[in-house]
Motif scaffolding. Structure first.
Motif, PDB file in Angstrom:
ATOM      1  N   SER A  40      39.916  59.829  48.082  1.00 28.38           N
ATOM      2  CA  SER A  40      39.751  59.795  46.268  1.00 28.38           C
ATOM      3  C   SER A  40      39.417  61.042  45.517  1.00 28.38           C
ATOM      4  O   SER A  40      38.885  61.615  46.130  1.00 28.38           O
ATOM      5  N   ALA A  41      40.163  61.260  44.421  1.00 29.90           N
ATOM      6  CA  ALA A  41      39.718  61.855  43.621  1.00 29.90           C
ATOM      7  C   ALA A  41      38.790  61.477  43.260  1.00 29.90           C
ATOM      8  O   ALA A  41      37.584  61.600  43.374  1.00 29.90           O
ATOM      9  N   GLY A  42      37.676  62.940  41.358  1.00 31.00           N
ATOM     10  CA  GLY A  42      36.955  62.569  41.343  1.00 31.00           C
ATOM     11  C   GLY A  42      36.331  61.520  41.098  1.00 31.00           C
ATOM     12  O   GLY A  42      36.435  60.966  40.234  1.00 31.00           O
ATOM     13  N   VAL A  43      34.825  61.403  41.053  1.00 30.39           N
ATOM     14  CA  VAL A  43      33.864  60.295  40.623  1.00 30.39           C
ATOM     15  C   VAL A  43      34.876  58.840  40.790  1.00 30.39           C
ATOM     16  O   VAL A  43      34.143  58.435  41.923  1.00 30.39           O
ATOM     17  N   THR A  44      35.080  58.824  39.277  1.00 26.71           N
ATOM     18  CA  THR A  44      35.023  57.267  39.172  1.00 26.71           C
ATOM     19  C   THR A  44      36.925  56.661  39.511  1.00 26.71           C
ATOM     20  O   THR A  44      37.592  55.837  39.778  1.00 26.71           O
ATOM     21  N   ALA A  45      37.381  58.144  39.991  1.00 23.83           N
ATOM     22  CA  ALA A  45      38.833  57.056  41.384  1.00 23.83           C
ATOM     23  C   ALA A  45      38.298  56.611  42.345  1.00 23.83           C
ATOM     24  O   ALA A  45      38.845  55.735  42.575  1.00 23.83           O
ATOM     25  N   GLY A  46      36.676  56.523  43.025  1.00 28.37           N
ATOM     26  CA  GLY A  46      36.452  56.369  43.714  1.00 28.37           C
ATOM     27  C   GLY A  46      37.546  54.200  43.680  1.00 28.37           C
ATOM     28  O   GLY A  46      36.926  53.591  44.262  1.00 28.37           O
ATOM     29  N   ILE A  47      36.462  53.629  42.179  1.00 30.08           N
ATOM     30  CA  ILE A  47      37.014  52.167  41.942  1.00 30.08           C
ATOM     31  C   ILE A  47      38.208  52.042  41.431  1.00 30.08           C
ATOM     32  O   ILE A  47      38.831  51.257  41.975  1.00 30.08           O
ATOM     33  N   ASP A  48      39.158  53.579  41.456  1.00 26.14           N
ATOM     34  CA  ASP A  48      40.528  53.153  41.833  1.00 26.14           C
ATOM     35  C   ASP A  48      41.359  52.488  42.644  1.00 26.14           C
ATOM     36  O   ASP A  48      42.004  52.024  43.589  1.00 26.14           O
ATOM     37  N   LEU A  49      40.471  53.430  44.104  1.00 25.88           N
ATOM     38  CA  LEU A  49      40.340  52.767  45.448  1.00 25.88           C
ATOM     39  C   LEU A  49      40.655  52.088  45.690  1.00 25.88           C
ATOM     40  O   LEU A  49      40.572  51.095  46.600  1.00 25.88           O
ATOM     41  N   ALA A  50      38.835  51.512  45.544  1.00 25.05           N
ATOM     42  CA  ALA A  50      38.332  50.048  45.597  1.00 25.05           C
ATOM     43  C   ALA A  50      39.193  49.163  45.404  1.00 25.05           C
ATOM     44  O   ALA A  50      39.549  48.168  45.657  1.00 25.05           O
ATOM     45  N   LEU A  51      40.239  49.330  44.148  1.00 25.99           N
ATOM     46  CA  LEU A  51      41.323  48.227  43.431  1.00 25.99           C
ATOM     47  C   LEU A  51      41.965  47.900  44.238  1.00 25.99           C
ATOM     48  O   LEU A  51      43.185  47.179  44.268  1.00 25.99           O
ATOM     49  N   ALA A  52      42.982  49.732  44.507  1.00 26.23           N
ATOM     50  CA  ALA A  52      43.568  49.282  45.386  1.00 26.23           C
ATOM     51  C   ALA A  52      43.240  48.362  46.609  1.00 26.23           C
ATOM     52  O   ALA A  52      44.259  47.770  47.561  1.00 26.23           O
ATOM     53  N   LEU A  53      42.310  48.589  47.541  1.00 24.20           N
ATOM     54  CA  LEU A  53      41.692  48.142  48.245  1.00 24.20           C
ATOM     55  C   LEU A  53      41.917  46.097  48.510  1.00 24.20           C
ATOM     56  O   LEU A  53      42.404  45.182  48.396  1.00 24.20           O
ATOM     57  N   VAL A  54      41.205  45.994  47.186  1.00 24.21           N
ATOM     58  CA  VAL A  54      41.204  45.122  47.014  1.00 24.21           C
ATOM     59  C   VAL A  54      42.652  43.526  46.420  1.00 24.21           C
ATOM     60  O   VAL A  54      43.097  43.014  46.874  1.00 24.21           O
ATOM     61  N   GLU A  55      43.212  45.103  46.183  1.00 24.76           N
ATOM     62  CA  GLU A  55      45.269  44.141  45.755  1.00 24.76           C
ATOM     63  C   GLU A  55      45.722  44.101  46.851  1.00 24.76           C
ATOM     64  O   GLU A  55      46.614  43.264  47.214  1.00 24.76           O
ATOM     65  N   VAL A  56      45.363  44.659  47.945  1.00 24.99           N
ATOM     66  CA  VAL A  56      46.037  44.247  49.284  1.00 24.99           C
ATOM     67  C   VAL A  56      45.842  43.200  50.413  1.00 24.99           C
ATOM     68  O   VAL A  56      45.957  42.728  50.431  1.00 24.99           O
ATOM     69  N   ASP A  57      43.638  42.993  49.823  1.00 21.73           N
ATOM     70  CA  ASP A  57      43.137  42.092  50.711  1.00 21.73           C
ATOM     71  C   ASP A  57      43.585  41.014  49.987  1.00 21.73           C
ATOM     72  O   ASP A  57      43.442  40.523  51.041  1.00 21.73           O
ATOM     73  N   HIS A  58      43.153  41.123  48.561  1.00 24.25           N
ATOM     74  CA  HIS A  58      43.526  39.711  47.700  1.00 24.25           C
ATOM     75  C   HIS A  58      44.369  38.907  47.053  1.00 24.25           C
ATOM     76  O   HIS A  58      44.456  38.053  46.316  1.00 24.25           O
ATOM     77  N   GLY A  59      45.129  40.481  47.283  1.00 24.39           N
ATOM     78  CA  GLY A  59      47.116  39.660  45.963  1.00 24.39           C
ATOM     79  C   GLY A  59      46.341  40.899  44.494  1.00 24.39           C
ATOM     80  O   GLY A  59      44.708  41.353  43.991  1.00 24.39           O
ATOM     81  N   ARG A  60      47.799  40.573  43.782  1.00 22.74           N
ATOM     82  CA  ARG A  60      47.704  41.527  42.485  1.00 22.74           C
ATOM     83  C   ARG A  60      46.613  40.974  41.418  1.00 22.74           C
ATOM     84  O   ARG A  60      45.517  41.333  40.488  1.00 22.74           O
ATOM     85  N   ALA A  61      46.530  39.414  41.365  1.00 22.41           N
ATOM     86  CA  ALA A  61      45.890  38.643  40.730  1.00 22.41           C
ATOM     87  C   ALA A  61      44.375  38.974  40.755  1.00 22.41           C
ATOM     88  O   ALA A  61      43.883  39.169  39.475  1.00 22.41           O
ATOM     89  N   ILE A  62      43.817  38.883  41.532  1.00 20.36           N
ATOM     90  CA  ILE A  62      42.094  38.813  41.920  1.00 20.36           C
ATOM     91  C   ILE A  62      42.092  40.794  41.570  1.00 20.36           C
ATOM     92  O   ILE A  62      41.425  41.130  40.814  1.00 20.36           O
ATOM     93  N   ALA A  63      42.490  41.548  42.008  1.00 19.33           N
ATOM     94  CA  ALA A  63      41.840  42.856  40.972  1.00 19.33           C
ATOM     95  C   ALA A  63      42.714  42.976  39.961  1.00 19.33           C
ATOM     96  O   ALA A  63      41.746  43.722  39.034  1.00 19.33           O
ATOM     97  N   LEU A  64      43.738  41.965  39.595  1.00 22.09           N
ATOM     98  CA  LEU A  64      44.002  42.342  38.044  1.00 22.09           C
ATOM     99  C   LEU A  64      42.677  41.803  37.598  1.00 22.09           C
ATOM    100  O   LEU A  64      41.999  42.127  36.296  1.00 22.09           O
ATOM    101  N   ALA A  65      42.251  40.912  37.631  1.00 25.96           N
ATOM    102  CA  ALA A  65      41.422  40.344  37.088  1.00 25.96           C
ATOM    103  C   ALA A  65      39.688  41.080  37.128  1.00 25.96           C
ATOM    104  O   ALA A  65      38.952  41.043  35.883  1.00 25.96           O
ATOM    105  N   VAL A  66      39.652  41.423  38.214  1.00 31.11           N
ATOM    106  CA  VAL A  66      38.582  42.434  38.709  1.00 31.11           C
ATOM    107  C   VAL A  66      38.721  44.032  37.730  1.00 31.11           C
ATOM    108  O   VAL A  66      37.839  44.384  36.602  1.00 31.11           O
ATOM    109  N   ALA A  67      39.894  44.665  37.507  1.00 33.70           N
ATOM    110  CA  ALA A  67      40.011  45.345  36.590  1.00 33.70           C
ATOM    111  C   ALA A  67      39.574  44.769  34.967  1.00 33.70           C
ATOM    112  O   ALA A  67      38.680  45.810  34.326  1.00 33.70           O
TER     113      ALA A  67
END
Length: 343
Positions: free
Chosen positions: A177-204
């Motif tokens: 992942s890119a600079g600093v906060t992009a690690g958060i974007d990466l983690a959200l992408a992992l959560v979306e794959v693991d548990h679906g868009r609804a959970i990832a969107l709720a986290v966001a």
């Protein structure tokens, strides 16, 4: 397909002396918030979160405070670990020189389901040879370094992360992942794959951020650093250009100012700055436009004129090329609302 099983995934993030604290706590907070959202729905927690380091206990960060490591990285059971993340920070270069860390990463690659990095942590993965032949990104200020030191890596500069579960536009196993906060974007992408868009969107929503940020890291970075690589032949010209953005900055005009032929000036620009004079001028104009668009009193039309783009459509096309957003979207995101004046 999202994995809706109840098996808990262990997520471990490697910290070290002078680590960037947000590289560790940012992604881990995303997984922690996913646990919270799952529990709100009556489902089991999905993630066990660990900070690993050279030893369990306090780890000094680059911010001058300490994080607490749960475990010595040597004691992590890789076969029982789903995801290992390598943080970035000022201590990265020291880790790149440690054979024990590099050998451990090579073992981890064959054991864990996902191995990723945050920010400059990508340089550690590259040093271990794990990014050869792969698409990768890192903090914008270190992309050139990665490109120079690791020519087998396909460095993508304006990309928030290189994770893609499908493997079509990234890698599902080893990613960066890119600079600093992009690690958060990466983690959200992992959560979306693991548990679906609804959970990832709720986290966001809980973290008050985009599920998928439009554009890349260029729109958040100091896009141009003209002093790097500039020679005395160009120094005066580079100082002059920012004050002439609404004027004639054609190749011929620049060549006259520099006292060179147009052909010589083009050659010197390419040699010293790695780009043509026209591309350099456009980047400076974009930088100026970015600054002006943060002022709510400025319209896109006026910014286009002041920065030498002339027409708003020309400015829009330049923003899309370099920042992957429109000028209006940039202004909406980064503009400063005027403060209310008491009466």
């Amino acid at each position: 397909m999202p994995d809706h099983t109840t098996s808990t995934k262990t997520i471990a993030c490697l910290a070290f002396a002078d680590v960037m604290s947000l590289d560790v706590v940012g992604p881990l907070q995303v997984f922690a918030s996913a646990n919270t959202e799952l529990e709100r729905q009556g489902r089991e927690r999905a993630y066990e979160l660990l900070v690993i380091a050279d030893a369990a206990g306090p780890v000094p960060t680059s911010g001058g405070f300490r994080l607490y490591a749960d475990l010595d990285w040597r004691d992590l059971d890789l076969d029982e670990t789903d995801t290992v993340l390598i943080a970035g920070g000022d201590g990265v270069n020291r880790l790149r020189q440690r054979p024990d860390i590099l050998e451990w990463l090579a073992r981890a690659e064959g054991s864990v389901g996902r191995l990723g990095s945050v920010c400059s942590g990508a340089l550690i993965l590259a040093e271990a040879g794990l990014l050869d032949g792969r698409m990768a990104t890192t903090h914008w200020s270190r992309c050139d370094e990665m490109r120079a030191h690791f020519p087998k890596v396909n460095v993508i500069e304006d990309r928030l992360h290189s994770y893609d579960a499908s493997g079509l536009d990234g890698d599902p196993h080893i990613f960066t992942s890119a600079g600093v906060t992009a690690g958060i974007d990466l983690a959200l992408a992992l959560v979306e794959v693991d548990h679906g868009r609804a959970i990832a969107l709720a986290v966001a929503r809980r973290l008050v951020m985009f599920l998928k940020r439009p554009g890349g890291q260029a729109q958040f970075s100091a896009y141009l650093t003209p002093a790097i690589g500039a020679t005395a032949q160009l120094a005066g010209l580079l100082e002059w250009i920012p004050g002439q953005l609404d004027g004639d900055l054609s190749l011929e005009a620049l060549a006259r100012r520099a006292g060179m032929s147009a052909r010589t000036l083009s050659r010197v620009f390419t040699r010293d700055l790695g780009m043509t004079p026209a591309r350099y001028v456009e980047r400076v104009r974009i930088e100026a436009a970015r600054a002006l668009l943060q002022d709510d009193a400025m319209t896109v039309t006026r910014v286009a004129r002041l920065c030498g783009f002339g027409h708003p459509e020309t400015l829009r096309r330049a923003f899309q090329r370099h920042l992957s957003v429109s000028p209006q979207e940039y202004a909406d995101r980064f503009g400063r609302r005027p403060m209310a004046v008491p009466v």
